[in-house]
Design a protein around this motif. Structure first.
Motif, PDB file in Angstrom:
ATOM      1  N   ILE A 134       0.840  -1.200   0.000  1.00  0.00           N
ATOM      2  CA  ILE A 134       0.000   0.000   0.000  1.00  0.00           C
ATOM      3  C   ILE A 134       0.876   1.251   0.000  1.00  0.00           C
ATOM      4  N   GLU A 135       1.980   1.188   0.739  1.00  0.00           N
ATOM      5  CA  GLU A 135       2.898   2.331   0.811  1.00  0.00           C
ATOM      6  C   GLU A 135       3.522   2.627  -0.548  1.00  0.00           C
ATOM      7  N   TYR A 136       3.750   1.568  -1.344  1.00  0.00           N
ATOM      8  CA  TYR A 136       4.353   1.729  -2.667  1.00  0.00           C
ATOM      9  C   TYR A 136       3.414   1.138  -3.719  1.00  0.00           C
ATOM     10  N   PRO A 137       2.389   1.876  -4.127  1.00  0.00           N
ATOM     11  CA  PRO A 137       1.417   1.361  -5.095  1.00  0.00           C
ATOM     12  C   PRO A 137       2.096   0.922  -6.389  1.00  0.00           C
ATOM     13  N   GLY A 138       1.737  -0.249  -6.863  1.00  0.00           N
ATOM     14  CA  GLY A 138       2.319  -0.766  -8.094  1.00  0.00           C
ATOM     15  C   GLY A 138       3.475  -1.712  -7.864  1.00  0.00           C
ATOM     16  N   ALA A 139       3.985  -1.781  -6.633  1.00  0.00           N
ATOM     17  CA  ALA A 139       5.090  -2.694  -6.339  1.00  0.00           C
ATOM     18  C   ALA A 139       4.599  -4.134  -6.360  1.00  0.00           C
ATOM     19  N   LEU A 140       5.434  -5.026  -6.878  1.00  0.00           N
ATOM     20  CA  LEU A 140       5.119  -6.452  -6.882  1.00  0.00           C
ATOM     21  C   LEU A 140       5.552  -7.109  -5.585  1.00  0.00           C
ATOM     22  N   GLN A 141       6.643  -6.598  -5.022  1.00  0.00           N
ATOM     23  CA  GLN A 141       7.210  -7.186  -3.814  1.00  0.00           C
ATOM     24  C   GLN A 141       8.082  -6.150  -3.124  1.00  0.00           C
ATOM     25  N   VAL A 142       8.085  -6.185  -1.787  1.00  0.00           N
ATOM     26  CA  VAL A 142       8.927  -5.280  -1.007  1.00  0.00           C
ATOM     27  C   VAL A 142       9.553  -6.079   0.130  1.00  0.00           C
TER      28      VAL A 142
END
Length: 235
Positions: A134-142
Motif C-alpha cells: 500500500i505504501e508503494y502502489p504498483g510494487a510487486l514485492q517489497v
C-alpha cells in the motif's frame, strides 16, 4: 542428521514434515488426530505420536530428551507456548520455535524470552507485506534489509516511465542524488543480470535496491504517473 519434533499436523506442520523428511532428518510429528497422523506416516518416512502437544509425557515419547529442535505449530497459541516451556524447562531442548497468532501475546515479547527462540506469526507477516504494498502502489514485492533502512522492491516497467526504453546507466543522470542499484530483471520469465548497458523494456519485472526515501523516485523512473494507483480493496 537432526532430530526434530513437530507439534501439530495441520497444513503448516504437514508441509514442514514433508520438506524436512527429504533432507535426511529424524522427524517425529505429534497430534491428537490419529487418522491424520496415520495418513502422513503412510506418505513420508516419519515417526508419529498421538496426544497433547504440551504434555511432558507425550513430548518424552516423541524423543524430546535428545531432540535438537521443537517446532510448535498447533492451532492453539496457548498449547504452542506451553509446549516450548515444557521443552525448555524439562527437556532442555536447544531450539524452540512457535507459531503465535494472537496480538495480545505478541505485544508482550517478555513472555517468550526464556522459552521460545523464534516466533512465527503468519498474520503479522501478511499484514506487514500488505502495508508495504500500500505504501508503494504498483510494487510487486517489497523486502526489508538493515532493519528496514534499505529495501528491495520489485516493479513491472511500463511505457511512460523515464527509464523505460533506455540503458540503466542513464539512471544516474535522471536521479543524480539518489543511491540505488538495479539488482535483477525478469523478461518473459527469463532472468537477466543487468549491466549499465542493459535497456529496460516495457513489461520487464525490475528489482532494485534503494533507501526508503528514494523508493518512490525510483518507481517513477519505471512507471508513468497514470499507472500508479492508490485504490485499495479488501475482500
Amino acid at each position: 542428521m537432526k532430530k526434530i519434533i513437530i507439534l501439530g499436523c495441520g497444513q503448516v506442520g504437514t508441509s514442514v514434515a514433508e520438506i524436512l523428511s527429504k533432507e535426511d532428518n529424524d522427524i517425529t510429528v505429534v497430534d491428537r488426530n490419529a487418522s491424520i497422523l496415520s495418513d502422513l506416516q503412510n506418505r513420508i518416512d516419519i515417526q508419529t505420536v498421538q496426544g497433547g502437544a504440551a504434555s511432558p509425557e507425550i513430548l518424552g515419547q516423541a524423543g524430546a530428551v535428545d531432540a535438537d529442535l521443537v517446532l510448535a505449530v498447533t492451532d492453539s497459541d496457548e498449547v504452542n507456548i506451553l509446549a516450548c516451556r515444557v521443552s525448555t524447562q524439562i527437556f532442555n531442548t536447544p531450539t524452540r520455535i512457535a507459531r503465535i497468532r494472537s496480538a495480545s501475546y505478541l505485544e508482550h515479547p517478555q513472555l517468550f524470552e526464556k522459552d521460545i527462540d523464534h516466533i512465527i506469526s503468519p498474520e503479522n507477516i501478511l499484514t506487514n507485506q500488505i502495508m508495504k504494498l500500500i505504501e508503494y502502489p504498483g510494487a510487486l514485492q517489497v523486502l526489508d534489509f538493515a532493519h528496514g533502512k534499505i529495501r528491495l522492491v520489485g516493479i513491472r516497467a511500463h511505457y511512460g516511465g523515464a527509464l523505460v526504453g533506455h540503458a540503466i546507466k542513464e539512471l544516474k543522470h535522471h536521479l543524480p542524488k539518489v543511491t540505488s542499484r538495479i539488482a535483477a530483471i525478469y523478461r518473459e520469465n527469463r532472468a537477466i543480470i543487468p549491466t549499465g548497458k542493459t535497456v529496460i523494456e516495457a513489461s520487464d519485472e525490475v528489482f532494485f535496491i534503494a533507501t526508503r526515501n528514494d523508493i518512490s523516485l525510483m518507481m517513477k523512473e519505471l512507471k508513468s504517473a497514470e499507472t500508479i494507483s492508490r485504490d485499495v480493496f479488501i475482500a
